[in-house]
Design an enzyme around this catalytic site. Sequence first.
Site, PDB file in Angstrom:
ATOM      1  N   ARG A   1      37.083  41.412  36.430  1.00  0.00           N
ATOM      2  CA  ARG A   1      35.730  41.068  36.871  1.00  0.00           C
ATOM      3  C   ARG A   1      35.627  40.708  38.351  1.00  0.00           C
ATOM      4  NH1 ARG A   1      37.052  39.068  32.155  1.00  0.00           N
ATOM      5  NH2 ARG A   1      35.895  39.783  30.344  1.00  0.00           N
TER       6      ARG A   1
ATOM      7  N   HIS B   1      47.939  37.731  25.333  1.00  0.00           N
ATOM      8  CA  HIS B   1      47.276  38.992  25.007  1.00  0.00           C
ATOM      9  C   HIS B   1      48.279  40.094  24.664  1.00  0.00           C
ATOM     10  CE1 HIS B   1      43.313  37.534  26.951  1.00  0.00           C
ATOM     11  NE2 HIS B   1      43.383  37.242  25.683  1.00  0.00           N
TER      12      HIS B   1
ATOM     13  N   ASN C   1      47.991  37.909  31.198  1.00  0.00           N
ATOM     14  CA  ASN C   1      48.351  39.194  31.809  1.00  0.00           C
ATOM     15  C   ASN C   1      49.354  39.962  30.967  1.00  0.00           C
ATOM     16  OD1 ASN C   1      46.657  38.465  33.807  1.00  0.00           O
ATOM     17  ND2 ASN C   1      48.248  37.855  35.260  1.00  0.00           N
TER      18      ASN C   1
ATOM     19  N   CYS D   1      56.037  60.755  13.245  1.00  0.00           N
ATOM     20  CA  CYS D   1      55.078  61.272  12.253  1.00  0.00           C
ATOM     21  C   CYS D   1      53.897  61.947  12.955  1.00  0.00           C
ATOM     22  CB  CYS D   1      54.568  60.139  11.365  1.00  0.00           C
ATOM     23  SG  CYS D   1      53.273  59.139  12.118  1.00  0.00           S
TER      24      CYS D   1
ATOM     25  N   ASP E   1      51.222  42.428  32.563  1.00  0.00           N
ATOM     26  CA  ASP E   1      51.977  43.179  33.576  1.00  0.00           C
ATOM     27  C   ASP E   1      53.439  42.764  33.687  1.00  0.00           C
ATOM     28  OD1 ASP E   1      51.846  40.730  34.976  1.00  0.00           O
ATOM     29  OD2 ASP E   1      50.067  41.354  36.084  1.00  0.00           O
TER      30      ASP E   1
HETATM   31  P1  CNA Z   1      39.086  38.354  35.193  1.00  0.00           P
HETATM   32  O1  CNA Z   1      37.989  38.010  34.263  1.00  0.00           O
HETATM   33  O2  CNA Z   1      39.082  39.680  35.833  1.00  0.00           O
HETATM   34  O3  CNA Z   1      39.108  37.215  36.322  1.00  0.00           O
HETATM   35  C1  CNA Z   1      40.011  37.246  37.378  1.00  0.00           C
HETATM   36  C2  CNA Z   1      39.622  36.167  38.363  1.00  0.00           C
HETATM   37  O4  CNA Z   1      40.623  36.127  39.340  1.00  0.00           O
HETATM   38  C3  CNA Z   1      38.285  36.433  39.061  1.00  0.00           C
HETATM   39  O5  CNA Z   1      37.406  35.346  38.830  1.00  0.00           O
HETATM   40  C4  CNA Z   1      38.649  36.555  40.547  1.00  0.00           C
HETATM   41  O6  CNA Z   1      37.770  35.847  41.388  1.00  0.00           O
HETATM   42  C5  CNA Z   1      40.019  35.895  40.594  1.00  0.00           C
HETATM   43  N1  CNA Z   1      40.912  36.461  41.603  1.00  0.00           N
HETATM   44  C6  CNA Z   1      41.136  37.783  41.884  1.00  0.00           C
HETATM   45  N2  CNA Z   1      42.049  37.900  42.855  1.00  0.00           N
HETATM   46  C7  CNA Z   1      42.387  36.639  43.225  1.00  0.00           C
HETATM   47  C8  CNA Z   1      43.269  36.111  44.202  1.00  0.00           C
HETATM   48  N3  CNA Z   1      43.994  36.892  44.985  1.00  0.00           N
HETATM   49  N4  CNA Z   1      43.364  34.762  44.311  1.00  0.00           N
HETATM   50  C9  CNA Z   1      42.610  33.949  43.529  1.00  0.00           C
HETATM   51  N5  CNA Z   1      41.770  34.399  42.578  1.00  0.00           N
HETATM   52  C10 CNA Z   1      41.671  35.730  42.424  1.00  0.00           C
HETATM   53  O7  CNA Z   1      40.520  38.201  34.523  1.00  0.00           O
HETATM   54  P2  CNA Z   1      41.020  37.133  33.472  1.00  0.00           P
HETATM   55  O8  CNA Z   1      42.493  37.199  33.522  1.00  0.00           O
HETATM   56  O9  CNA Z   1      40.331  35.854  33.578  1.00  0.00           O
HETATM   57  O10 CNA Z   1      40.488  37.846  32.132  1.00  0.00           O
HETATM   58  C11 CNA Z   1      41.272  37.980  31.123  1.00  0.00           C
HETATM   59  C12 CNA Z   1      41.655  39.433  30.810  1.00  0.00           C
HETATM   60  C13 CNA Z   1      41.980  40.299  31.996  1.00  0.00           C
HETATM   61  C14 CNA Z   1      42.901  39.379  30.038  1.00  0.00           C
HETATM   62  O11 CNA Z   1      42.673  39.960  28.798  1.00  0.00           O
HETATM   63  C15 CNA Z   1      43.942  40.206  30.799  1.00  0.00           C
HETATM   64  O12 CNA Z   1      44.816  40.844  29.921  1.00  0.00           O
HETATM   65  C16 CNA Z   1      43.139  41.172  31.536  1.00  0.00           C
HETATM   66  N6  CNA Z   1      43.761  41.869  32.681  1.00  0.00           N
HETATM   67  C17 CNA Z   1      45.074  41.716  32.976  1.00  0.00           C
HETATM   68  C18 CNA Z   1      45.640  42.364  34.050  1.00  0.00           C
HETATM   69  C19 CNA Z   1      47.104  42.174  34.354  1.00  0.00           C
HETATM   70  O13 CNA Z   1      47.918  42.087  33.434  1.00  0.00           O
HETATM   71  N7  CNA Z   1      47.475  42.077  35.629  1.00  0.00           N
HETATM   72  C20 CNA Z   1      44.839  43.177  34.863  1.00  0.00           C
HETATM   73  C21 CNA Z   1      43.481  43.332  34.541  1.00  0.00           C
HETATM   74  C22 CNA Z   1      42.958  42.658  33.427  1.00  0.00           C
END
Ligand code: CNA
Length: 254
Positions: free
Chosen positions: A37, A125, A108, A159, A110
């Site tokens: 997001r 997750h 995450n 399969c 990853d």
């Molecule tokens: P999200 O909802 O996308 O929120 C991420 C937050 O991180 C946002 O509010 C951004 O403002 C903030 N953000 C981004 N970059 C930075 C930075 N450099 N420094 C500080 N803040 C930052 O993601 P959430 O993890 O909250 O949502 C959960 C989901 C996303 C989970 O189910 C994950 O599995 C899923 N996800 C995971 C990955 C991964 O494994 N790297 C990638 C994309 C989504």
Amino acid sequence: MNTNQLDTIAELLEKARKITVFTGAGVSTNSGIPDFRGENGLYSYVQKHYNLPYPEAIFELDFFREDPRVFYSFTGEMMTDEVQPTTTHHFLAWLEKHEKISLIMTQNIDMLHQKAGSSRVFECHGTFQTGHCLSCNKEYSFEEFETNLKSGTVKQCSCSGIVKPDIVFFGETLPAAFFDLLENPPATDLVLTLGSSLQVQPAAGFILQLTGSSTPSILINLQKTAYDSYFNHVIHEDVDAVSDYLWEILAGKL
Ligand code: CNA
């Protein structure tokens, strides 16, 4: 950056012995993996690069059954050798080495915490360590479908069913061990939440329930979240810039 606030946080980290950490996609954006997001998040990325009816479809079981190529080609992008742990992943591994970490609960998928050397990690997750055939339920180990994940080609079972890595898709239940941790969280003397919008439940509930008590709590996230008021210390900055600053202070003290 507000250095007074960061100095206070450095003191809290210095004192703490049982930090419970909660991480989201924001700790990995600087390694090149988009979040969901954030401003340049996955949702806008997949809409541009993949032919999806709507962006969330990439993590939906029905869509995966219909066309697993999209998901596999996304993992192909995520699992290249260029994707390396960030300063924050390394900082957390360093804190663990100094016996400060109780648990890292990560949303995450990853595996960058483990790649940086952290071992007290719970992947709420799910994981790529195993996968299952959607037709006959045969289990596969990471090594058995690693090439597919990295090359972005769909793994087929003997399969001829499709193998889905054991990561939690929308509508699927989180691992049972998550609910055990939700009910019996680890002993915690500091709550540290990094790079998460805290929008995804029940994962976010795990860390939010630990705030609001006498335990100090910190949130570091670029954008505001709907739960900022739950935390004693909130910083809207790049998490690696903050980790860098804190690490430099703590390196001289631990
Ligand atoms: P999200 O909802 O996308 O929120 C991420 C937050 O991180 C946002 O509010 C951004 O403002 C903030 N953000 C981004 N970059 C930075 C930075 N450099 N420094 C500080 N803040 C930052 O993601 P959430 O993890 O909250 O949502 C959960 C989901 C996303 C989970 O189910 C994950 O599995 C899923 N996800 C995971 C990955 C991964 O494994 N790297 C990638 C994309 C989504």
